[in-house]
Design a protein around this motif. Structure first.
Motif, short mmCIF file in Angstrom:
data_model
loop_
_atom_site.label_atom_id
_atom_site.label_comp_id
_atom_site.label_asym_id
_atom_site.label_seq_id
_atom_site.Cartn_x
_atom_site.Cartn_y
_atom_site.Cartn_z
N PRO A 42 0.83 -1.21 0.00
CA PRO A 42 0.00 0.00 0.00
C PRO A 42 0.87 1.26 0.00
O PRO A 42 2.02 1.24 0.42
N PRO A 43 0.32 2.37 -0.52
CA PRO A 43 1.07 3.62 -0.53
C PRO A 43 1.50 4.02 0.89
O PRO A 43 0.78 3.78 1.86
N ASN A 44 2.67 4.62 0.97
CA ASN A 44 3.24 5.11 2.23
C ASN A 44 3.50 3.97 3.23
O ASN A 44 3.60 4.22 4.43
N ALA A 45 3.60 2.74 2.74
CA ALA A 45 3.92 1.61 3.63
C ALA A 45 5.40 1.68 3.99
O ALA A 45 6.24 2.11 3.18
N PRO A 46 5.77 1.24 5.17
CA PRO A 46 7.19 1.22 5.54
C PRO A 46 7.96 0.20 4.72
O PRO A 46 7.36 -0.67 4.07
N PRO A 47 9.29 0.29 4.70
CA PRO A 47 10.09 -0.70 3.98
C PRO A 47 9.80 -2.12 4.47
O PRO A 47 9.32 -2.31 5.60
N ARG A 48 10.07 -3.10 3.62
CA ARG A 48 9.82 -4.51 3.89
C ARG A 48 8.33 -4.79 4.09
O ARG A 48 7.93 -5.59 4.93
N SER A 49 7.54 -4.12 3.30
CA SER A 49 6.09 -4.34 3.32
C SER A 49 5.65 -4.93 1.99
O SER A 49 6.27 -4.70 0.95
N ILE A 108 -10.73 -8.51 0.74
CA ILE A 108 -9.96 -7.93 1.83
C ILE A 108 -8.51 -7.80 1.37
O ILE A 108 -7.88 -8.81 0.99
N ASP A 109 -8.00 -6.60 1.35
CA ASP A 109 -6.60 -6.34 1.02
C ASP A 109 -5.79 -6.38 2.31
O ASP A 109 -6.06 -5.60 3.24
N ILE A 110 -4.81 -7.25 2.36
CA ILE A 110 -4.01 -7.45 3.56
C ILE A 110 -2.60 -6.90 3.30
O ILE A 110 -1.94 -7.28 2.32
N ALA A 111 -2.17 -6.02 4.16
CA ALA A 111 -0.81 -5.47 4.09
C ALA A 111 0.01 -6.09 5.21
O ALA A 111 -0.39 -6.06 6.38
N MET A 112 1.17 -6.67 4.84
CA MET A 112 2.06 -7.28 5.82
C MET A 112 3.36 -6.50 5.86
O MET A 112 3.89 -6.08 4.82
#
Length: 205
Positions: free
Chosen positions: A92-99, A146-150
């Motif tokens: 997703p936008p503005n996600a931290p590194p290693r996402s 459902i969009d899952i961000a890890m």
């Protein structure tokens, strides 16, 4: 000439009277006239009450139709919810590194609406957020993407190759609240392992 002639009434008597002094009759006749209607009314009221009481007894002793059985309880949410893996998604936008991102679809087969109150996964070095964010509700007969961000928080606490990963989801409906683990299949395991390899290619800690 001897013989018995007709008997003459004596002094103070009248022919045909058996009782020489029947006593006063007027007061007794008045009481009879007053008492008679009331007595008939009392008997009539008593008879009606007895008939009503008898009818109530017959109604009370008549076999009554049993009430219908209560409806069965709704199913447990885990029995009617299915979660399937869709595909890998960009972070997703503005996600931290290693996402990285993954998507699933949740469907509710029947019963009352089901609310997702929590989405998680078993690895300590991996955090999970989703869109929509819990809690969210899905009605029976419908499906929701459902969009899952890890996000990898610590590479040393995630596997290099996820052999049989699963998703922990807490479900709630009017019957119960249930934590349930969904195994999403080999394609999900492959994509998750590939994303973890990219995020932790040098296994930095």
């Amino acid at each position: 000439m001897s013989g018995v002639g007709p008997v003459e009434p004596g002094e103070g008597t009248r022919a045909g009277d058996d009782d020489p002094d029947p006593g006063p009759t007027h007061p007794r006749g008045r009481l009879a006239r007053l008492y008679g209607p009331h007595r008939r009314m009392f008997l009539t009221t008593t008879t009606v009450a007895a008939l009503l009481a008898g009818g109530g007894y017959l109604y009370a002793t008549r076999p009554q139709k049993p009430p219908p059985p209560p409806p069965p309880p709704p199913p447990y949410p885990s029995q009617v919810v299915d979660i399937s893996y869709l595909d890998a998604e960009p972070a997703p936008p503005n996600a931290p590194p290693r996402s990285f991102g993954l998507s699933v679809v949740l469907s509710v087969q029947s019963g009352p609406p089901v609310t997702v109150t929590r989405i998680a996964q078993p690895y300590a070095g991996l955090s999970v957020t989703s869109s929509p964010r819990p809690p969210f509700r899905t009605k029976a007969g419908s499906a929701r993407k459902i969009d899952i961000a890890m996000h990898v928080t610590e590479c040393g606490k995630v596997p290099e190759n996820a052999g049989l990963p699963f998703l922990d989801v807490t479900l709630r409906n009017t019957r119960a609240i249930e934590p349930h683990s969904y195994i999403l299949g080999s394609r999900y395991a492959h994509d998750l392992s590939a994303a973890l390899h990219v995020a932790c290619g040098n296994r930095s800690r």
